[in-house]
Design an enzyme around this catalytic site. Structure first.
Site, PDB file in Angstrom:
ATOM      1  N   GLU A  11       0.819  -1.226   0.000  1.00  0.00           N
ATOM      2  CA  GLU A  11       0.000   0.000   0.000  1.00  0.00           C
ATOM      3  C   GLU A  11       0.849   1.269   0.000  1.00  0.00           C
ATOM      4  O   GLU A  11       0.324   2.370  -0.177  1.00  0.00           O
ATOM      5  CB  GLU A  11      -0.917   0.007   1.230  1.00  0.00           C
ATOM      6  CG  GLU A  11      -1.924  -1.132   1.209  1.00  0.00           C
ATOM      7  CD  GLU A  11      -2.672  -1.296   2.523  1.00  0.00           C
ATOM      8  OE1 GLU A  11      -3.873  -1.616   2.468  1.00  0.00           O
ATOM      9  OE2 GLU A  11      -2.063  -1.119   3.598  1.00  0.00           O
ATOM     10  N   GLY A  77     -12.268  -4.213   2.354  1.00  0.00           N
ATOM     11  CA  GLY A  77     -13.407  -4.966   1.859  1.00  0.00           C
ATOM     12  C   GLY A  77     -14.588  -4.025   1.654  1.00  0.00           C
ATOM     13  O   GLY A  77     -14.685  -2.988   2.322  1.00  0.00           O
ATOM     14  N   MET A 173      -9.060  -2.606   8.773  1.00  0.00           N
ATOM     15  CA  MET A 173      -8.505  -2.951  10.084  1.00  0.00           C
ATOM     16  C   MET A 173      -7.693  -1.837  10.754  1.00  0.00           C
ATOM     17  O   MET A 173      -7.120  -2.080  11.815  1.00  0.00           O
ATOM     18  CB  MET A 173      -7.650  -4.231   9.952  1.00  0.00           C
ATOM     19  CG  MET A 173      -8.458  -5.430   9.470  1.00  0.00           C
ATOM     20  SD  MET A 173      -7.503  -6.945   9.177  1.00  0.00           S
ATOM     21  CE  MET A 173      -6.893  -7.312  10.808  1.00  0.00           C
ATOM     22  N   GLU A 174      -7.636  -0.639  10.152  1.00  0.00           N
ATOM     23  CA  GLU A 174      -6.793   0.419  10.743  1.00  0.00           C
ATOM     24  C   GLU A 174      -7.428   1.805  10.810  1.00  0.00           C
ATOM     25  O   GLU A 174      -7.086   2.606  11.702  1.00  0.00           O
ATOM     26  CB  GLU A 174      -5.465   0.566   9.945  1.00  0.00           C
ATOM     27  CG  GLU A 174      -4.620  -0.676   9.869  1.00  0.00           C
ATOM     28  CD  GLU A 174      -5.092  -1.648   8.793  1.00  0.00           C
ATOM     29  OE1 GLU A 174      -5.781  -1.204   7.848  1.00  0.00           O
ATOM     30  OE2 GLU A 174      -4.794  -2.856   8.900  1.00  0.00           O
ATOM     31  N   ASP A 197     -11.831  -6.541  -2.171  1.00  0.00           N
ATOM     32  CA  ASP A 197     -12.672  -7.750  -2.031  1.00  0.00           C
ATOM     33  C   ASP A 197     -14.034  -7.339  -1.485  1.00  0.00           C
ATOM     34  O   ASP A 197     -14.208  -6.222  -1.001  1.00  0.00           O
ATOM     35  CB  ASP A 197     -11.998  -8.757  -1.091  1.00  0.00           C
ATOM     36  CG  ASP A 197     -11.740  -8.170   0.290  1.00  0.00           C
ATOM     37  OD1 ASP A 197     -10.674  -7.590   0.490  1.00  0.00           O
ATOM     38  OD2 ASP A 197     -12.643  -8.260   1.153  1.00  0.00           O
TER      39      ASP A 197
END
Ligand code: SAH
Length: 231
Positions: A11, A77, A173-174, A197
């Site tokens: 990333e 996602g 997640m962050e 995704d």
């Protein structure tokens, strides 16, 4: 100085490669790269996946470098059925979907001590991100809530629940952990995510297929935003 944080090397690698006059400083487990990026003084870091990794990295960055704003970029996602793979989501705010003391009567996502469910993102930075993202051909750009938790979401039922609770456009997640650190210290923040995704049963496979492409798109958007600041 501007702060840029991604969770994974893929990333950040294009941005990292373009830093001029670079200096590297390791603090604890975080490596901060500083220098000039597309004409701007910047500090970059790869925080690692998850909320604690992200908050430690953002907190350390703020205390050491005092960035004027921090952008979290990367893949995610889809939170909503109308968000497709390689679409982009720019956060209006971010929630911690797995912070749950609801059995004690709190709303799901309420972060104790701060007493907030949704951490705000800076409106002016969001505008810049949206305008830049719209320049990437063939990409749909969505604005909305991003939901963060310490889980890779790969079940449609989990995605649906998070969407129902928070109206999330993306799950990752962050983002909310970085927004939390920024809120704590009064630093404006932005979150830009490209969808790797669908946060469903196909996700482990789709993540492997699309993460690099999606990550590339967000780095192109950051390049446009930073170049636009000097134009
Ligand atoms: N051990 C792996 C873990 C990757 S976790 C590694 O270190 O590379 C997946 C990452 O992609 C997280 O940083 C998260 O923010 C993002 N992500 C992409 N799709 C996701 C999904 N469906 N659910 C949660 N996070 C997702």
């Amino acid at each position: 100085m501007i702060g840029l944080i991604g969770a994974m090397a893929v990333e950040m690698e294009k941005l990292m490669a373009d830093v001029e006059d670079r200096t590297e400083t390791t603090v604890g487990m975080d490596r901060y790269v500083t220098g000039r990026l597309y004409g701007q003084e910047a500090v970059l870091a790869i925080c690692g996946p998850g909320k604690v990794n992200a908050a430690l990295c953002a907190g350390g960055m703020i205390l050491r470098y005092h960035p004027q704003w921090i952008l979290n970029l990367g893949v995610a996602g889809a939170g909503d059925r109308d968000v497709g793979i390689c679409d982009m989501v720019v956060a209006t705010g971010a929630v911690q979907h797995d912070f749950d003391t609801s059995h004690l009567g709190d709303p799901v996502g309420l972060v104790s001590k701060i007493n907030l469910v949704e951490f705000p993102c800076d409106a002016a930075l969001r505008e810049r991100l949206v305008r830049a993202a719209e320049q990437i051909p063939g990409i749909h750009v969505h604005c909305g809530v991003i939901a963060t938790g310490d889980q890779f979401i790969d079940r449609e039922a989990d995605r649906e629940r998070i969407h129902r609770l928070f109206g999330a456009k993306a799950v990752e997640m962050e983002g909310a952990a970085i927004a939390h650190a920024c809120y704590t210290y009064g630093v404006p923040c932005g979150i830009l995510r490209s969808i790797s995704d669908g946060a469903n049963e196909q996700s482990p496979m789709d993540f492997g297929t699309f993460a690099a492409l999606a990550a590339d798109h967000t780095q192109r958007v950051v390049e446009l935003v930073l170049k636009g600041l000097t134009a």
